[in-house]
Design a protein around this motif. Structure first.
Motif, short mmCIF file in Angstrom:
data_model
loop_
_atom_site.label_atom_id
_atom_site.label_comp_id
_atom_site.label_asym_id
_atom_site.label_seq_id
_atom_site.Cartn_x
_atom_site.Cartn_y
_atom_site.Cartn_z
N PRO A 1 -7.66 9.11 -85.09
CA PRO A 1 -8.88 8.39 -85.52
C PRO A 1 -8.73 6.80 -85.12
N GLY A 2 -8.95 6.04 -84.74
CA GLY A 2 -8.98 4.74 -84.84
C GLY A 2 -8.29 4.04 -83.85
N MET A 3 -7.71 4.54 -82.85
CA MET A 3 -6.68 4.94 -82.15
C MET A 3 -7.85 3.97 -80.94
N GLN B 1 -6.51 -4.09 -79.54
CA GLN B 1 -5.09 -4.39 -78.89
C GLN B 1 -5.04 -2.97 -78.08
N ILE B 2 -5.73 -2.18 -77.84
CA ILE B 2 -5.89 -0.61 -76.83
C ILE B 2 -6.05 -1.33 -75.38
N GLU B 3 -6.48 -2.50 -75.65
CA GLU B 3 -6.90 -2.89 -73.70
C GLU B 3 -5.00 -2.51 -73.21
N LYS C 1 2.08 9.74 -74.39
CA LYS C 1 3.99 9.13 -74.54
C LYS C 1 4.29 8.78 -75.15
N ALA C 2 4.20 6.90 -74.18
CA ALA C 2 4.41 6.30 -74.09
C ALA C 2 4.22 5.13 -75.13
N VAL C 3 3.31 5.43 -75.44
CA VAL C 3 2.98 4.46 -76.91
C VAL C 3 2.97 4.74 -78.17
N GLN C 4 4.01 6.36 -78.52
CA GLN C 4 4.56 7.39 -79.08
C GLN C 4 5.71 6.54 -79.94
N ALA C 5 6.10 6.07 -79.14
CA ALA C 5 7.36 5.25 -79.50
C ALA C 5 7.62 3.90 -80.32
N TYR C 6 6.35 3.60 -80.26
CA TYR C 6 5.79 1.87 -80.87
C TYR C 6 4.76 2.57 -82.13
N ALA C 7 4.44 3.96 -82.06
CA ALA C 7 3.48 4.17 -83.32
C ALA C 7 4.21 5.91 -84.24
N PRO C 8 5.17 6.38 -83.91
CA PRO C 8 6.16 7.20 -83.97
C PRO C 8 5.06 8.79 -85.00
N ASP C 9 4.85 7.53 -86.34
CA ASP C 9 3.33 8.11 -87.33
C ASP C 9 2.34 8.97 -87.23
N ASP C 10 1.62 7.82 -86.14
CA ASP C 10 0.42 8.31 -86.04
C ASP C 10 0.47 9.39 -83.98
#
Length: 105
Positions: free
Chosen positions: A62-64, A69-71, A79-88
């Motif tokens: 939710p909220g992603m 900054q999603i653009e 999967k690549a974004v996971q490195a920057y937001a591992p808790d979400d």
């Protein structure tokens, strides 16, 4: 002539079912259907442009998709974004997203 006679004699010695039977043909198996999208291979921009895929992301993260900054992440994969937001963006959430992506046509 002699070859034809040998073949004719051999054919009469075989049961009719052996002559008429066709050899078994290999059964072609269809490749497994490939998912339309995956969290590892599909860029976020493509996912955001598909309302159904976007809704799936919103359901699990939710909220992603509404983050300002999603653009900047449109060319990245989830999967690549996971490195920057591992808790979400957890492995469990990605697996659930992939499962729902597999149902999209």
């Amino acid at each position: 002539m002699r070859t034809a006679l040998v073949i004719a004699l051999a054919a009469t010695a075989l049961p009719a079912s052996a002559i008429a039977a066709e050899p078994a043909k290999p059964v072609a198996t269809a490749p497994a259907a490939k998912a339309k999208y995956t969290t590892a291979d599909t860029d976020i921009g493509t996912l955001l442009d598909d309302p159904a895929a976007k809704a799936i992301i919103d359901k699990y993260i939710p909220g992603m998709t509404s983050n300002e900054q999603i653009e900047m992440a449109r060319s990245m994969t989830l999967k690549a974004v996971q490195a920057y937001a591992p808790d979400d963006v957890t492995d469990e959430r990605l697996a659930k997203i992939d499962a729902e992506f597999a149902s999209l046509k």
